[in-house]
Design a protein around this motif. Structure first.
Motif, mmCIF file in Angstrom:
data_model
loop_
_atom_site.group_PDB
_atom_site.id
_atom_site.type_symbol
_atom_site.label_atom_id
_atom_site.label_comp_id
_atom_site.label_asym_id
_atom_site.label_seq_id
_atom_site.Cartn_x
_atom_site.Cartn_y
_atom_site.Cartn_z
ATOM 1 N N LEU A 37 0.828 -1.207 0.000
ATOM 2 C CA LEU A 37 0.000 0.000 0.000
ATOM 3 C C LEU A 37 0.863 1.257 0.000
ATOM 4 C CD1 LEU A 37 -2.874 -0.919 2.474
ATOM 5 C CD2 LEU A 37 -2.927 -0.860 -0.018
ATOM 6 N N VAL A 38 1.930 1.238 0.796
ATOM 7 C CA VAL A 38 2.855 2.369 0.820
ATOM 8 C C VAL A 38 3.432 2.570 -0.575
ATOM 9 C CG1 VAL A 38 5.034 3.241 1.762
ATOM 10 C CG2 VAL A 38 3.416 2.075 3.270
ATOM 11 N N GLY A 39 3.861 1.492 -1.213
ATOM 12 C CA GLY A 39 4.443 1.571 -2.546
ATOM 13 C C GLY A 39 3.475 2.141 -3.567
ATOM 14 N N LEU A 40 2.221 1.724 -3.508
ATOM 15 C CA LEU A 40 1.218 2.285 -4.425
ATOM 16 C C LEU A 40 1.090 3.793 -4.229
ATOM 17 C CD1 LEU A 40 -1.613 -0.411 -4.323
ATOM 18 C CD2 LEU A 40 -0.225 0.247 -6.296
ATOM 19 N N GLY A 41 1.019 4.198 -2.983
ATOM 20 C CA GLY A 41 0.939 5.632 -2.688
ATOM 21 C C GLY A 41 2.166 6.394 -3.138
ATOM 22 N N VAL A 42 3.329 5.797 -2.941
ATOM 23 C CA VAL A 42 4.592 6.437 -3.327
ATOM 24 C C VAL A 42 4.670 6.600 -4.838
ATOM 25 C CG1 VAL A 42 7.080 6.005 -3.425
ATOM 26 C CG2 VAL A 42 5.884 5.795 -1.259
ATOM 27 N N VAL A 43 4.242 5.596 -5.581
ATOM 28 C CA VAL A 43 4.296 5.661 -7.049
ATOM 29 C C VAL A 43 3.265 6.653 -7.589
ATOM 30 C CG1 VAL A 43 3.863 4.336 -9.158
ATOM 31 C CG2 VAL A 43 5.285 3.372 -7.343
ATOM 32 N N PRO A 58 3.798 11.384 -7.086
ATOM 33 C CA PRO A 58 4.336 12.405 -7.999
ATOM 34 C C PRO A 58 3.476 12.581 -9.258
ATOM 35 C CG PRO A 58 5.773 10.471 -7.974
ATOM 36 C CD PRO A 58 4.725 10.275 -6.917
ATOM 37 N N ILE A 59 2.860 11.506 -9.707
ATOM 38 C CA ILE A 59 1.977 11.585 -10.881
ATOM 39 C C ILE A 59 0.763 12.441 -10.536
ATOM 40 C CG2 ILE A 59 0.520 10.236 -12.456
ATOM 41 C CD1 ILE A 59 2.569 7.888 -11.911
ATOM 42 N N ARG A 60 0.199 12.193 -9.370
ATOM 43 C CA ARG A 60 -0.957 12.964 -8.896
ATOM 44 C C ARG A 60 -0.614 14.447 -8.783
ATOM 45 N NH1 ARG A 60 -1.905 14.495 -3.846
ATOM 46 N NH2 ARG A 60 -3.972 15.195 -3.325
ATOM 47 N N MET A 61 0.562 14.744 -8.258
ATOM 48 C CA MET A 61 0.994 16.143 -8.127
ATOM 49 C C MET A 61 1.061 16.815 -9.494
ATOM 50 S SD MET A 61 1.666 17.136 -4.945
ATOM 51 C CE MET A 61 2.741 18.509 -5.260
ATOM 52 N N LEU A 62 1.685 16.148 -10.452
ATOM 53 C CA LEU A 62 1.818 16.734 -11.789
ATOM 54 C C LEU A 62 0.458 16.932 -12.450
ATOM 55 C CD1 LEU A 62 4.968 14.810 -13.052
ATOM 56 C CD2 LEU A 62 4.824 17.236 -12.434
ATOM 57 N N VAL A 119 9.950 16.564 -7.055
ATOM 58 C CA VAL A 119 11.303 15.992 -7.090
ATOM 59 C C VAL A 119 11.502 15.069 -5.887
ATOM 60 C CG1 VAL A 119 13.774 16.531 -6.934
ATOM 61 C CG2 VAL A 119 12.301 17.862 -8.449
ATOM 62 N N ALA A 120 11.098 15.514 -4.697
ATOM 63 C CA ALA A 120 11.248 14.697 -3.487
ATOM 64 C C ALA A 120 10.426 13.413 -3.587
ATOM 65 C CB ALA A 120 10.836 15.495 -2.252
ATOM 66 N N LEU A 121 9.222 13.495 -4.117
ATOM 67 C CA LEU A 121 8.383 12.305 -4.264
ATOM 68 C C LEU A 121 8.954 11.343 -5.298
ATOM 69 C CD1 LEU A 121 4.874 13.995 -4.087
ATOM 70 C CD2 LEU A 121 5.894 12.479 -2.367
ATOM 71 N N THR A 122 9.560 11.881 -6.342
ATOM 72 C CA THR A 122 10.213 11.030 -7.342
ATOM 73 C C THR A 122 11.425 10.335 -6.719
ATOM 74 O OG1 THR A 122 9.433 12.496 -9.090
ATOM 75 C CG2 THR A 122 11.246 11.013 -9.649
ATOM 76 N N TYR A 123 12.185 11.080 -5.926
ATOM 77 C CA TYR A 123 13.316 10.502 -5.193
ATOM 78 C C TYR A 123 12.820 9.420 -4.233
ATOM 79 C CZ TYR A 123 17.441 10.358 -2.109
ATOM 80 O OH TYR A 123 18.522 9.960 -1.348
ATOM 81 N N LEU A 124 11.669 9.643 -3.625
ATOM 82 C CA LEU A 124 11.089 8.658 -2.712
ATOM 83 C C LEU A 124 10.772 7.355 -3.435
ATOM 84 C CD1 LEU A 124 10.324 8.625 0.314
ATOM 85 C CD2 LEU A 124 8.009 9.221 -0.378
ATOM 86 N N VAL A 125 10.315 7.439 -4.682
ATOM 87 C CA VAL A 125 10.065 6.236 -5.486
ATOM 88 C C VAL A 125 11.369 5.444 -5.630
ATOM 89 C CG1 VAL A 125 9.409 5.356 -7.775
ATOM 90 C CG2 VAL A 125 8.097 7.212 -6.730
ATOM 91 N N TYR A 126 12.452 6.155 -5.963
ATOM 92 C CA TYR A 126 13.762 5.504 -6.084
ATOM 93 C C TYR A 126 14.170 4.852 -4.757
ATOM 94 C CZ TYR A 126 18.794 5.152 -5.612
ATOM 95 O OH TYR A 126 20.046 4.710 -5.303
ATOM 96 N N LEU A 127 14.031 5.590 -3.662
ATOM 97 C CA LEU A 127 14.408 5.047 -2.352
ATOM 98 C C LEU A 127 13.591 3.803 -2.018
ATOM 99 C CD1 LEU A 127 14.737 8.317 -0.204
ATOM 100 C CD2 LEU A 127 16.596 6.917 -1.156
ATOM 101 N N PHE A 128 12.312 3.832 -2.335
ATOM 102 C CA PHE A 128 11.437 2.702 -2.031
ATOM 103 C C PHE A 128 11.880 1.448 -2.778
ATOM 104 C CE2 PHE A 128 7.648 0.095 -2.802
ATOM 105 C CZ PHE A 128 7.200 -0.097 -1.505
ATOM 106 N N PHE A 129 12.021 1.560 -4.096
ATOM 107 C CA PHE A 129 12.329 0.365 -4.881
ATOM 108 C C PHE A 129 13.771 -0.094 -4.732
ATOM 109 C CE2 PHE A 129 8.377 1.631 -6.988
ATOM 110 C CZ PHE A 129 7.695 0.432 -6.868
ATOM 111 N N SER A 130 14.666 0.800 -4.314
ATOM 112 C CA SER A 130 16.048 0.381 -4.065
ATOM 113 C C SER A 130 16.211 -0.096 -2.621
ATOM 114 C CB SER A 130 17.018 1.522 -4.362
ATOM 115 O OG SER A 130 16.828 2.596 -3.458
ATOM 116 N N LYS A 131 15.139 -0.026 -1.839
ATOM 117 C CA LYS A 131 15.131 -0.440 -0.435
ATOM 118 C C LYS A 131 16.200 0.302 0.361
ATOM 119 C CE LYS A 131 13.502 -4.953 -1.863
ATOM 120 N NZ LYS A 131 13.905 -6.315 -2.128
#
Length: 173
Positions: A16-22, A25-29, A76-88
């Motif tokens: 659920l966290v991952g869905l929200g994280v992904v 940034p799309i929602r913001m744009l 930018v921060a939310l996009t970075y968060l996507v990277y942090l999430f999937f890279s664990k």
């Protein structure tokens, strides 16, 4: 099986966290580009920020620039968060919490700034209230989860600084 191995990975509630994280940034744009882009294309910016125009207020320029800067940094921060999430990455929980806390400060601050331009407007109009409550409820749910979850502690460990195993002068004394 080791309890740490059972709770490690992007499973459980982290889905659920991952869905929200992904989606974030799309929602913001999708939300903010249609709001801000026309301001610079249809003459609104000039009308709001030109001294002597009927719509001029000295706070319009700083308010709009502040909102655009904040929302751009947030994307930018939310996009970075996507990277942090999937890279664990070990920073994921901290950055996740920081984004929520900054948003909880910015939303009412921005709304208060709008009341400097429109004193008769309430600080918390329906849209602001909805966004603030959405962020607050998310924070109430997910901040404690990030702080106490065994899965979070077991999953977000990549690129963590090595713990110093050498005794230091302070630890010996």
């Amino acid at each position: 099986m080791n309890d740490n191995n059972e709770t490690k990975g992007l499973g459980g509630w982290l889905i659920l966290v991952g869905l929200g994280v992904v989606i974030a940034p799309i929602r913001m744009l999708i939300t903010y580009i249609p709001i801000y882009k026309p301001i610079f294309e249809d003459g609104t910016w000039q009308a709001l920020t030109t001294v002597g125009s009927e719509a001029y207020h000295p706070m319009w320029g700083p308010l709009l620039i502040g909102e655009i800067a904040y929302n751009s940094i947030l994307v930018v921060a939310l996009t970075y968060l996507v990277y942090l999430f999937f890279s664990k990455h070990y920073l994921f929980p901290k950055v996740f919490i920081a984004i929520i806390l900054v948003s909880l400060v910015f939303i009412p601050l921005d709304s208060w700034m709008v009341t400097r331009i429109f004193p008769s407007e309430p600080v918390f109009d329906p849209d602001t209230t909805k966004e603030f409550l959405r962020t607050l409820i998310g924070g109430v749910i997910w901040i404690p989860y990030m702080l106490v979850s065994k899965r979070v502690k077991a999953t977000f460990v990549e690129k963590a600084p090595e713990k110093d195993t050498q005794p230091t002068a302070e630890s010996v004394a």
